[in-house]
Design a protein around this motif. Sequence first.
Motif, PDB file in Angstrom:
ATOM      1  N   GLN A 192     -12.197 -15.456  17.068  1.00 15.44           N
ATOM      2  CA  GLN A 192     -12.677 -14.105  17.352  1.00 15.44           C
ATOM      3  C   GLN A 192     -13.061 -13.911  18.815  1.00 15.44           C
ATOM      4  O   GLN A 192     -13.229 -12.784  19.265  1.00 15.44           O
ATOM      5  CB  GLN A 192     -13.868 -13.776  16.446  1.00 15.44           C
ATOM      6  CG  GLN A 192     -13.550 -13.828  14.957  1.00 15.44           C
ATOM      7  CD  GLN A 192     -12.431 -12.889  14.584  1.00 15.44           C
ATOM      8  OE1 GLN A 192     -12.529 -11.684  14.799  1.00 15.44           O
ATOM      9  NE2 GLN A 192     -11.349 -13.427  14.044  1.00 15.44           N
ATOM     10  N   GLY A 193     -13.160 -15.006  19.544  1.00 15.67           N
ATOM     11  CA  GLY A 193     -13.431 -14.902  20.968  1.00 15.67           C
ATOM     12  C   GLY A 193     -12.178 -14.862  21.809  1.00 15.67           C
ATOM     13  O   GLY A 193     -12.257 -14.797  23.037  1.00 15.67           O
ATOM     14  N   GLY A 194     -11.019 -14.944  21.190  1.00  9.60           N
ATOM     15  CA  GLY A 194      -9.764 -14.832  21.905  1.00  9.60           C
ATOM     16  C   GLY A 194      -9.147 -16.139  22.337  1.00  9.60           C
ATOM     17  O   GLY A 194      -8.052 -16.156  22.897  1.00  9.60           O
ATOM     18  N   LEU A 195      -9.837 -17.292  22.103  1.00  6.51           N
ATOM     19  CA  LEU A 195      -9.251 -18.575  22.442  1.00  6.51           C
ATOM     20  C   LEU A 195      -8.187 -18.939  21.416  1.00  6.51           C
ATOM     21  O   LEU A 195      -8.300 -18.590  20.234  1.00  6.51           O
ATOM     22  CB  LEU A 195     -10.317 -19.664  22.500  1.00  6.51           C
ATOM     23  CG  LEU A 195     -11.405 -19.483  23.564  1.00  6.51           C
ATOM     24  CD1 LEU A 195     -12.384 -20.653  23.517  1.00  6.51           C
ATOM     25  CD2 LEU A 195     -10.801 -19.356  24.951  1.00  6.51           C
ATOM     26  N   THR A 196      -7.152 -19.639  21.873  1.00 15.12           N
ATOM     27  CA  THR A 196      -6.004 -19.905  21.008  1.00 15.12           C
ATOM     28  C   THR A 196      -5.576 -21.363  21.045  1.00 15.12           C
ATOM     29  O   THR A 196      -5.935 -22.115  21.950  1.00 15.12           O
ATOM     30  CB  THR A 196      -4.798 -19.045  21.427  1.00 15.12           C
ATOM     31  OG1 THR A 196      -4.368 -19.445  22.734  1.00 15.12           O
ATOM     32  CG2 THR A 196      -5.124 -17.564  21.423  1.00 15.12           C
ATOM     33  N   ASP A 197      -4.812 -21.730  20.034  1.00 16.72           N
ATOM     34  CA  ASP A 197      -4.074 -22.984  20.014  1.00 16.72           C
ATOM     35  C   ASP A 197      -2.725 -22.665  19.367  1.00 16.72           C
ATOM     36  O   ASP A 197      -2.596 -21.661  18.646  1.00 16.72           O
ATOM     37  CB  ASP A 197      -4.822 -24.059  19.219  1.00 16.72           C
ATOM     38  CG  ASP A 197      -4.199 -25.448  19.408  1.00 16.72           C
ATOM     39  OD1 ASP A 197      -4.397 -26.311  18.519  1.00 16.72           O
ATOM     40  OD2 ASP A 197      -3.505 -25.662  20.428  1.00 16.72           O
ATOM     41  N   ALA A 198      -1.744 -23.489  19.625  1.00 14.72           N
ATOM     42  CA  ALA A 198      -0.401 -23.247  19.078  1.00 14.72           C
ATOM     43  C   ALA A 198       0.136 -24.513  18.431  1.00 14.72           C
ATOM     44  O   ALA A 198      -0.178 -25.630  18.848  1.00 14.72           O
ATOM     45  CB  ALA A 198       0.545 -22.759  20.166  1.00 14.72           C
ATOM     46  N   THR A 199       0.941 -24.329  17.398  1.00 11.89           N
ATOM     47  CA  THR A 199       1.633 -25.431  16.748  1.00 11.89           C
ATOM     48  C   THR A 199       3.058 -24.998  16.447  1.00 11.89           C
ATOM     49  O   THR A 199       3.409 -23.820  16.618  1.00 11.89           O
ATOM     50  CB  THR A 199       0.924 -25.869  15.456  1.00 11.89           C
ATOM     51  OG1 THR A 199       1.508 -27.077  14.966  1.00 11.89           O
ATOM     52  CG2 THR A 199       1.059 -24.809  14.370  1.00 11.89           C
ATOM     53  N   LYS A 200       3.863 -25.926  16.014  1.00  8.55           N
ATOM     54  CA  LYS A 200       5.263 -25.638  15.698  1.00  8.55           C
ATOM     55  C   LYS A 200       5.535 -25.944  14.237  1.00  8.55           C
ATOM     56  O   LYS A 200       5.097 -26.979  13.729  1.00  8.55           O
ATOM     57  CB  LYS A 200       6.186 -26.466  16.599  1.00  8.55           C
ATOM     58  CG  LYS A 200       7.672 -26.174  16.394  1.00  8.55           C
ATOM     59  CD  LYS A 200       8.526 -26.802  17.488  1.00  8.55           C
ATOM     60  CE  LYS A 200       8.492 -28.295  17.449  1.00  8.55           C
ATOM     61  NZ  LYS A 200       9.407 -28.911  18.438  1.00  8.55           N
ATOM     62  N   VAL A 201       6.256 -25.042  13.576  1.00 10.01           N
ATOM     63  CA  VAL A 201       6.682 -25.242  12.190  1.00 10.01           C
ATOM     64  C   VAL A 201       8.203 -25.289  12.178  1.00 10.01           C
ATOM     65  O   VAL A 201       8.862 -24.337  12.608  1.00 10.01           O
ATOM     66  CB  VAL A 201       6.177 -24.114  11.266  1.00 10.01           C
ATOM     67  CG1 VAL A 201       6.670 -24.338   9.839  1.00 10.01           C
ATOM     68  CG2 VAL A 201       4.663 -24.040  11.297  1.00 10.01           C
ATOM     69  N   THR A 202       8.768 -26.396  11.716  1.00 10.50           N
ATOM     70  CA  THR A 202      10.226 -26.504  11.589  1.00 10.50           C
ATOM     71  C   THR A 202      10.597 -26.454  10.108  1.00 10.50           C
ATOM     72  O   THR A 202      10.023 -27.183   9.301  1.00 10.50           O
ATOM     73  CB  THR A 202      10.760 -27.801  12.218  1.00 10.50           C
ATOM     74  OG1 THR A 202      10.188 -28.926  11.542  1.00 10.50           O
ATOM     75  CG2 THR A 202      10.408 -27.861  13.692  1.00 10.50           C
ATOM     76  N   ILE A 203      11.538 -25.597   9.779  1.00 11.63           N
ATOM     77  CA  ILE A 203      11.971 -25.408   8.390  1.00 11.63           C
ATOM     78  C   ILE A 203      13.465 -25.670   8.310  1.00 11.63           C
ATOM     79  O   ILE A 203      14.267 -24.948   8.906  1.00 11.63           O
ATOM     80  CB  ILE A 203      11.650 -23.987   7.893  1.00 11.63           C
ATOM     81  CG1 ILE A 203      10.154 -23.679   8.054  1.00 11.63           C
ATOM     82  CG2 ILE A 203      12.071 -23.824   6.435  1.00 11.63           C
ATOM     83  CD1 ILE A 203       9.803 -22.227   7.755  1.00 11.63           C
ATOM     84  N   ASP A 204      13.853 -26.725   7.592  1.00 14.27           N
ATOM     85  CA  ASP A 204      15.264 -27.041   7.383  1.00 14.27           C
ATOM     86  C   ASP A 204      15.771 -26.300   6.151  1.00 14.27           C
ATOM     87  O   ASP A 204      15.118 -26.317   5.101  1.00 14.27           O
ATOM     88  CB  ASP A 204      15.465 -28.543   7.200  1.00 14.27           C
ATOM     89  CG  ASP A 204      15.215 -29.309   8.484  1.00 14.27           C
ATOM     90  OD1 ASP A 204      14.469 -30.309   8.440  1.00 14.27           O
ATOM     91  OD2 ASP A 204      15.747 -28.912   9.523  1.00 14.27           O
ATOM     92  N   VAL A 205      16.926 -25.652   6.267  1.00  7.58           N
ATOM     93  CA  VAL A 205      17.510 -24.886   5.158  1.00  7.58           C
ATOM     94  C   VAL A 205      18.526 -25.758   4.433  1.00  7.58           C
ATOM     95  O   VAL A 205      19.401 -26.359   5.057  1.00  7.58           O
ATOM     96  CB  VAL A 205      18.180 -23.604   5.673  1.00  7.58           C
ATOM     97  CG1 VAL A 205      18.761 -22.805   4.508  1.00  7.58           C
ATOM     98  CG2 VAL A 205      17.179 -22.761   6.446  1.00  7.58           C
ATOM     99  N   LEU A 206      18.381 -25.852   3.120  1.00  7.65           N
ATOM    100  CA  LEU A 206      19.310 -26.621   2.301  1.00  7.65           C
ATOM    101  C   LEU A 206      20.406 -25.704   1.785  1.00  7.65           C
ATOM    102  O   LEU A 206      20.138 -24.594   1.325  1.00  7.65           O
ATOM    103  CB  LEU A 206      18.575 -27.280   1.123  1.00  7.65           C
ATOM    104  CG  LEU A 206      17.413 -28.217   1.493  1.00  7.65           C
ATOM    105  CD1 LEU A 206      16.778 -28.782   0.233  1.00  7.65           C
ATOM    106  CD2 LEU A 206      17.892 -29.338   2.401  1.00  7.65           C
ATOM    107  N   ASP A 207      21.642 -26.188   1.847  1.00 13.97           N
ATOM    108  CA  ASP A 207      22.782 -25.380   1.425  1.00 13.97           C
ATOM    109  C   ASP A 207      22.832 -25.278  -0.094  1.00 13.97           C
ATOM    110  O   ASP A 207      22.580 -26.250  -0.812  1.00 13.97           O
ATOM    111  CB  ASP A 207      24.070 -26.012   1.963  1.00 13.97           C
ATOM    112  CG  ASP A 207      25.279 -25.111   1.729  1.00 13.97           C
ATOM    113  OD1 ASP A 207      26.391 -25.636   1.609  1.00 13.97           O
ATOM    114  OD2 ASP A 207      25.097 -23.883   1.670  1.00 13.97           O
TER     115      ASP A 207
END
Length: 389
Positions: free
Chosen positions: A327-342
Amino acid sequence: METHQHRRGKWLLLLRTPLWQLFLVLLMSFSTHAQIRYSIPEEMKKGSLIGNVAQDLGLDLNRLRSGRARIVSGESNRYTELKADKGILVVNEKIDREQLCGEVTPCSFSFEIILENPIELHRVTVEILDVNDHAPTFKNKAINLEISESATIGSHFDLESAYDPDAGIYGLQHYVLSPNDHFVLKQHSNADGVKFPVMILQKSLDRELNPHVSLKLIAVDGGAPQRSGTVNIEINVLDVNDNPPKFSQLVYKAVVVENAPIGTYITTVNASDADSGSDGLVTYSFSNVKRNFAFEIDSVSGRITVVDNIDYEKDKKFEIRVIAKDQGGLTDATKVTIDVLDANDNAPVISVMSFSNSVSEDAPPGTTVGVFNVKDADSDRNGKIKCSV
């Protein structure tokens, strides 16, 4: 001299040959004579010249007419027309590279031109070159941040990425931040080349002197002339927020089957904040996503679910950047990788390119009776085809 009875016996022998052997005979007796490739820009008008097929294949116009030259077996052949009387290939329908290939580069489609009496098959590939017909755009009209006046020099604030469907040099190249006393801009890139901006605090904020700061973030492509998109950054300066959110993982990994129903659960991201009260409340959002994205994130729980159709043939993997903001505007970031199955969601498509309704009784073994093409848009095991009669 071969007798009628002898010829009849050979024909009966051919009829008794196993079907798979007959299929091999057809394929072995037929080959592609030539391959040509053209490159054209997208958005060309209907009737625009793609290439002189007759000249490039070394064929006489009379041969094109007598051989009933025509386009076959191309899933995108609606985009082209063969004018056999002139020996040229023209645009039949305006081509949008982004609609045809999405973010896949290079973008091309192929088809075959067939001639009869005797049968010839020539493969044509048309590469669609990108033009700078899109400007970078931001999903939202404004980026609203709340930053504590106690934020330390060097604090970083992850900003929303712009999206440009154009490819290569015509795609998004860099960001520019409007001149100001408090922030500088740095640009980073994911492994897949997606560029995202991060704003760095270089001079402390003072809420008593300036409780509100307005900036502009500009995304610029590499065209000539350049095209750009702009979003406003509105910063409310707050008091004392000492700790930014912290994700529990640097990378979250998940898998999903294509055509998964809407609402399918993918994964949950989690970030904690050591501050108490409202400064410790964390909300989640996606950063580098385009419109009509296949996933959404619950801003409170961090739960990611499916909201649109997923097609393995178009997207085999998603890499999503998730921002946690307190709520104070500070941030962190992460990565989400999603593999698609045929999934085996495409049936084989059979195209008959040429077929003789009758066969002479004295036709020798190996005589071409018909030519057909079988394609399956699925991949790996799901795309393997077994033919039988």
